[in-house]
Design a protein around this motif. Structure first.
Motif, PDB file in Angstrom:
ATOM      1  N   ALA A 164      46.634  41.277  38.534  1.00 58.86           N
ATOM      2  CA  ALA A 164      46.055  40.855  39.650  1.00 58.86           C
ATOM      3  C   ALA A 164      45.823  39.475  39.909  1.00 58.86           C
ATOM      4  O   ALA A 164      45.608  38.646  38.890  1.00 58.86           O
ATOM      5  N   ASP A 165      45.801  39.029  41.256  1.00 57.95           N
ATOM      6  CA  ASP A 165      45.517  37.657  41.771  1.00 57.95           C
ATOM      7  C   ASP A 165      44.120  37.847  41.905  1.00 57.95           C
ATOM      8  O   ASP A 165      43.124  36.742  41.974  1.00 57.95           O
ATOM      9  N   ASP A 170      34.202  45.393  53.344  1.00 62.28           N
ATOM     10  CA  ASP A 170      34.813  44.483  53.842  1.00 62.28           C
ATOM     11  C   ASP A 170      35.924  43.793  52.793  1.00 62.28           C
ATOM     12  O   ASP A 170      35.457  43.368  51.871  1.00 62.28           O
ATOM     13  N   LEU A 171      37.204  44.038  53.413  1.00 66.56           N
ATOM     14  CA  LEU A 171      38.254  43.380  52.412  1.00 66.56           C
ATOM     15  C   LEU A 171      39.302  43.124  53.250  1.00 66.56           C
ATOM     16  O   LEU A 171      39.871  43.867  53.862  1.00 66.56           O
ATOM     17  N   SER A 172      39.974  41.914  52.925  1.00 64.41           N
ATOM     18  CA  SER A 172      41.436  41.717  53.518  1.00 64.41           C
ATOM     19  C   SER A 172      42.254  41.282  52.550  1.00 64.41           C
ATOM     20  O   SER A 172      41.767  40.511  51.269  1.00 64.41           O
ATOM     21  N   VAL A 173      43.399  42.148  52.214  1.00 66.15           N
ATOM     22  CA  VAL A 173      44.479  41.503  51.382  1.00 66.15           C
ATOM     23  C   VAL A 173      45.613  41.003  52.001  1.00 66.15           C
ATOM     24  O   VAL A 173      46.237  41.533  53.077  1.00 66.15           O
ATOM     25  N   ALA A 174      46.045  39.838  51.518  1.00 63.69           N
ATOM     26  CA  ALA A 174      47.168  39.085  52.159  1.00 63.69           C
ATOM     27  C   ALA A 174      48.546  39.741  51.919  1.00 63.69           C
ATOM     28  O   ALA A 174      48.630  40.350  50.628  1.00 63.69           O
ATOM     29  N   PRO A 175      49.581  39.763  52.765  1.00 62.94           N
ATOM     30  CA  PRO A 175      50.930  40.322  52.237  1.00 62.94           C
ATOM     31  C   PRO A 175      51.275  39.625  50.961  1.00 62.94           C
ATOM     32  O   PRO A 175      51.219  38.401  50.773  1.00 62.94           O
ATOM     33  N   ALA A 197      48.011  40.727  45.111  1.00 65.00           N
ATOM     34  CA  ALA A 197      47.867  41.874  43.967  1.00 65.00           C
ATOM     35  C   ALA A 197      46.356  41.894  43.525  1.00 65.00           C
ATOM     36  O   ALA A 197      45.844  40.994  43.188  1.00 65.00           O
ATOM     37  N   VAL A 198      45.844  43.123  43.992  1.00 61.96           N
ATOM     38  CA  VAL A 198      44.057  43.039  43.777  1.00 61.96           C
ATOM     39  C   VAL A 198      43.883  44.203  43.046  1.00 61.96           C
ATOM     40  O   VAL A 198      44.442  45.485  43.200  1.00 61.96           O
ATOM     41  N   ALA A 199      42.995  44.161  42.011  1.00 61.30           N
ATOM     42  CA  ALA A 199      42.915  45.206  41.160  1.00 61.30           C
ATOM     43  C   ALA A 199      41.339  45.488  41.415  1.00 61.30           C
ATOM     44  O   ALA A 199      40.301  44.553  41.913  1.00 61.30           O
ATOM     45  N   ASP A 248      43.261  33.323  37.832  1.00 63.96           N
ATOM     46  CA  ASP A 248      44.303  32.072  37.812  1.00 63.96           C
ATOM     47  C   ASP A 248      44.614  31.864  36.411  1.00 63.96           C
ATOM     48  O   ASP A 248      44.388  31.073  35.632  1.00 63.96           O
ATOM     49  N   LEU A 249      45.380  33.066  35.971  1.00 65.19           N
ATOM     50  CA  LEU A 249      46.057  33.141  34.581  1.00 65.19           C
ATOM     51  C   LEU A 249      47.448  32.909  34.972  1.00 65.19           C
ATOM     52  O   LEU A 249      48.009  33.367  35.940  1.00 65.19           O
TER      53      LEU A 249
END
Ligand code: ADP
Ligand code: ADP
Length: 219
Positions: free
Chosen positions: A195-196, A22-27, A30-32, A215-216
């Motif tokens: 990535a965020d 289960d994963l949601s990625v917002a417009p 950036a997800v690693a 959070d960098l």
């Protein structure tokens, strides 16, 4: 919005590659995706890109189920996979056949400049270093203006210096475009740089073990 809902993937030989994802990625997010070898990272990207079909569950982009490769989704692989019988410009223009000639040429020049290969369109793949070839592969993907960019270990075949330079370049390109980005990598520093959010997969069967927000400051 990209949504993965209760996704399972079992290959024809019985290997359970993913279970209950289960994963949601917002417009614009950036997800690693990190995890050991065999944890299902590439399978996950191929399901999102429509190159594989889920055994159960679904992948949706803006509420529409993914049923095959979509124009809005662009892939970059570990190997550049350039066509050796086409020039650099020919490779970048390959997916743009439906555009009028002038618009196509303009788009090719624009993306080559964006990856730092201005004026290199007449060169041939065999003349390029590994880093340059991968820049061409990135340009070819960007030329189609995908809203979702899937990067499967795009830097891992490069030497350390070239890798660092290309990571930095991709970070800047993403800041300009803000596509939705999914990056598969072994490299935690790369994940933190680009990535965020970092999703950690655990193997046998592949599942989400942990999700960490990054959070960098960006470079
Ligand atoms: P915010 O709510 O913080 O403005 P958004 O989620 O609306 O953030 O968008 C973040 C960035 O993603 C924006 O730069 C926007 O242009 C871009 N964006 C919006 N929709 C999409 C989409 N479907 N695919 C990729 N990028 C998008
Ligand atoms: P990762 O990218 O994390 O290394 P993969 O998604 O490549 O993981 O693989 C996950 C699991 O699925 C592994 O056990 C792998 O051997 C298996 N697998 C991958 N592709 C196939 C395939 N086409 N057929 C059968 N098994 C596969």
């Amino acid at each position: 919005m990209l949504s993965l809902r209760n996704l399972d993937k079992t290959y024809a030989n019985g290997t359970q590659a993913l279970r209950g994802i289960d994963l949601s990625v917002a417009p614009g997010e950036a997800v690693a995706i990190i995890g050991g070898s065999g944890s299902g990272k590439s399978t996950l990207l191929r399901l999102i890109g429509g190159l594989e079909t889920a055994t159960r569950g679904r992948v949706e982009i803006d509420g529409v189920p993914v049923s095959g490769p979509a124009e809005t989704v662009g892939f970059v692989f570990q190997e550049p996979r350039l066509l050796p019988w086409l020039t650099v410009a020919g490779n970048v223009a390959f997916g743009l056949a439906s555009l009028p000639r002038q618009e196509r040429d303009r788009r090719v020049a624009e993306v080559l400049a964006r990856v730092g290969l201005e004026g290199q369109g007449r060169r041939w793949p065999k003349e390029l270093s590994g880093g340059m070839a991968q820049r061409v592969a990135i340009a070819r993907t960007l030329a189609a203006r995908p809203g979702i960019l899937l990067l499967d270990e795009p830097f891992s075949a490069l030497d350390a210096l070239t890798r660092a330079s290309l990571q930095d370049h991709v970070a800047r390109l993403w800041l300009e475009d803000r596509q939705t980005l999914l990056l598969v990598t072994h490299d935690i520093e790369e994940a933190l740089l680009l990535a965020d959010r970092v999703v950690v997969l655990a193997p046998k069967p592949g599942r989400i073990e942990e999700t960490v927000s990054v959070d960098l400051p960006r470079p």
